[in-house]
Scaffold this motif. Structure first.
Motif, mmCIF file in Angstrom:
data_model
loop_
_atom_site.group_PDB
_atom_site.id
_atom_site.type_symbol
_atom_site.label_atom_id
_atom_site.label_comp_id
_atom_site.label_asym_id
_atom_site.label_seq_id
_atom_site.Cartn_x
_atom_site.Cartn_y
_atom_site.Cartn_z
ATOM 1 N N THR A 77 -10.409 3.948 6.095
ATOM 2 C CA THR A 77 -10.360 2.836 5.614
ATOM 3 C C THR A 77 -9.158 3.037 4.145
ATOM 4 N N PHE A 78 -8.461 1.950 3.931
ATOM 5 C CA PHE A 78 -7.721 1.834 2.681
ATOM 6 C C PHE A 78 -7.843 0.874 1.891
ATOM 7 N N ASN A 79 -8.612 1.614 0.738
ATOM 8 C CA ASN A 79 -9.378 0.471 -0.470
ATOM 9 C C ASN A 79 -10.450 0.051 0.399
ATOM 10 N N GLY A 80 -11.083 0.410 1.214
ATOM 11 C CA GLY A 80 -12.252 -0.191 1.865
ATOM 12 C C GLY A 80 -11.888 -1.116 3.066
ATOM 13 N N VAL A 81 -10.739 -1.325 3.202
ATOM 14 C CA VAL A 81 -10.282 -2.087 4.430
ATOM 15 C C VAL A 81 -10.006 -1.103 5.824
ATOM 16 N N GLY A 113 -2.035 3.852 -6.070
ATOM 17 C CA GLY A 113 -3.527 4.407 -6.225
ATOM 18 C C GLY A 113 -4.523 3.943 -5.190
ATOM 19 N N VAL A 114 -4.035 3.698 -4.029
ATOM 20 C CA VAL A 114 -4.576 3.114 -3.087
ATOM 21 C C VAL A 114 -5.588 4.166 -2.364
ATOM 22 N N GLN A 115 -6.740 4.006 -2.061
ATOM 23 C CA GLN A 115 -7.788 5.373 -1.776
ATOM 24 C C GLN A 115 -7.745 5.330 -0.244
ATOM 25 N N VAL A 116 -7.290 6.314 0.465
ATOM 26 C CA VAL A 116 -7.480 6.617 1.856
ATOM 27 C C VAL A 116 -8.512 7.530 1.847
ATOM 28 N N MET A 117 -9.333 6.950 2.725
ATOM 29 C CA MET A 117 -10.809 7.828 3.216
ATOM 30 C C MET A 117 -11.041 7.909 4.994
ATOM 31 N N VAL A 128 -11.452 12.071 1.346
ATOM 32 C CA VAL A 128 -10.762 11.339 0.449
ATOM 33 C C VAL A 128 -9.146 11.918 0.103
ATOM 34 N N TYR A 129 -7.924 11.038 0.581
ATOM 35 C CA TYR A 129 -6.831 11.857 0.382
ATOM 36 C C TYR A 129 -6.751 12.033 -1.207
ATOM 37 N N ASP A 130 -5.942 13.195 -1.723
ATOM 38 C CA ASP A 130 -5.807 13.728 -2.750
ATOM 39 C C ASP A 130 -4.927 13.490 -3.448
ATOM 40 N N GLN A 131 -3.713 12.550 -3.040
ATOM 41 C CA GLN A 131 -2.479 12.300 -3.484
ATOM 42 C C GLN A 131 -2.369 10.785 -3.821
#
Length: 424
Positions: A77-81, A113-117, A128-131
């Motif tokens: 997911t990218f920001n939940g998508v 700051g997009v969350q990659v999970m 979770v991607y730490d960069q």
């Protein structure tokens, strides 16, 4: 009697107590095992590209550990998508996907700051991607034309050596947009419809409007000059390596124009052909258009052809390079514009909003592919490549809507354009 009732109540109570106290061991096995620690948590080691991707377009590879070999048990997911994984390319160590569209706010062109999970079925913790990961739109509005009144809408585009973008408006004004996207009025004297616009030697802007003339703006702007009469109707043109012009349209011939001497001559018969796009590339003049004659021996009605550039700027015979009938959407789409990248791949702008905006054609293999169809909408009325990896596009709609507005757009991608002789 009371004694008997009391005795009965005590007896019933005793039976209930005994029953409750008995152990009931017929329960099903528990769903939750308190001793189960779950599968090994996934770990993201690298992402390629590492820090930025284009919304809806970029191929992203997430490499790591403890991914499931069963593809459906992994979720990215990218920001939940949720992204769709590529079943052919993904493995237990590399998850490959196309960046999903996550920018929904029309006012935003990028998100940082997009969350990659990564989550894996059976693992109680995700990775979770730490960069810092950034997502950008590959296609952004350029020049501020969206929302303008109909009389100020763009219909042709060109780029100079300093990455200034020139746009012909339906208000007969030539606009200049600098490389920061700031728009100013540059010249006057266009027609409501400009068929082709190019930057030529010394930064002068040339244009055609489907009449016998090629027009020119001085490099400083101002009023357009009805520069040179050529044949009957000129709709498209391009510069050769000597910065002279080949041009065509609805004409008896393709014409060569000597820019310095301001003379012209026919160099390739074109009677009964109507050309809408022309590009000089790698020793050839490429033209796109239709056959409009009555000769039953002619079987190719719409196509891209080419003429080899010979000595003294003459042209060789017409050669077919792509029959438009071979395209799956050829009955609905017309060719409006044409550019080429540094690898020789041609990009063709199409006319109708219910199909792709741009397709690519490899003339060597005849392979056709849609370009950025997830984020681009037809028509692609006019195309011009900048000096680096930006393509500039004008979409001209007869009935502009909020969902499909007429406007100018900058398209980012990884490749650069082929050498453009007009500005080099």
């Amino acid at each position: 009697m009371r004694t008997q009732n009391l005795f009965s109540c005590l007896l019933i109570g005793l039976i209930l107590i005994v029953g409750i106290g008995c152990e009931y061991d017929d329960y099903p096995d528990p769903i939750w095992d308190p001793d189960d620690e779950g599968g090994a948590a996934p770990v993201i080691t690298t992402i390629d590209p590492a820090d930025v991707a284009y919304d809806g377009l970029t191929i992203v590879t997430i490499s790591g550990e403890n991914f499931s070999p069963t593809l459906s048990e992994n979720q990215v997911t990218f920001n939940g998508v949720i992204a769709t994984l590529d079943a052919d390319l993904s493995t237990a160590t590399d998850l490959v996907l196309t960046m999903p569209i996550i920018i929904s706010d029309a006012s935003l062109n990028a998100m940082s700051g997009v969350q990659v999970m990564v989550a894996v079925q059976g693992a109680y913790e995700g990775a979770v991607y730490d960069q810092d990961f950034r997502v950008e739109r590959a296609v952004i509005e350029w020049g501020g034309f969206i929302g303008e009144k109909p009389e100020k809408l763009p219909n042709a585009i060109a780029v100079d050596a300093d990455e200034n973008v020139f746009i012909a408006g339906t208000d007969k004004v030539l606009y200049k947009i600098d490389n920061l996207g700031v728009r100013t009025e540059y010249g006057t004297g266009l027609s409501a419809t400009t068929n082709d616009l190019k930057i030529g030697p010394g930064g002068a802007a040339y244009f055609a409007r489907n009449n016998p003339y090629v027009y020119r703006f001085d490099a400083a702007g101002g009023a357009a000059d009805r520069w040179h009469r050529v044949g009957s109707k000129i709709a498209c043109f391009d510069f050769n390596a000597d910065q002279n012009i080949y041009c065509g349209g609805k004409n008896d011939s393709l014409y060569f124009v000597d820019v310095i001497a301001e003379t012209n001559r026919g160099v390739a018969l074109a009677e009964d052909y109507i050309y809408t796009a022309l590009r000089v590339y790698d020793g050839y003049v490429y033209v796109a258009g239709v056959y409009d004659g009555a000769d039953v021996a002619v079987t190719v009605m719409q196509a891209i052809w080419r003429h080899e550039i010979l000595a003294d700027d003459e042209l060789g015979p017409r050669e077919l390079v792509y029959d438009w009938a071979d395209a799956e959407y050829s009955t609905d789409q017309d060719i409006l514009s044409m550019i080429v990248d540094s690898d020789g791949l041609f990009y063709v702008g199409l006319s109708e909003a219910d199909g792709p905006a741009i397709i690519t054609i490899d003339f060597a293999t005849q392979a056709v592919a849609t370009f950025y169809d997830a984020v681009l909408t037809a028509p692609a009325t006019s195309l011009s490549w900048g000096n680096d990896n930006f393509i500039y596009c004008v979409r001209t709609m007869t009935a502009s809507t909020d969902e499909l507005p007429t406007g100018a757009f900058r398209i980012a991608q990884s490749l650069t354009g082929a050498l453009y002789y007009g500005r080099n």
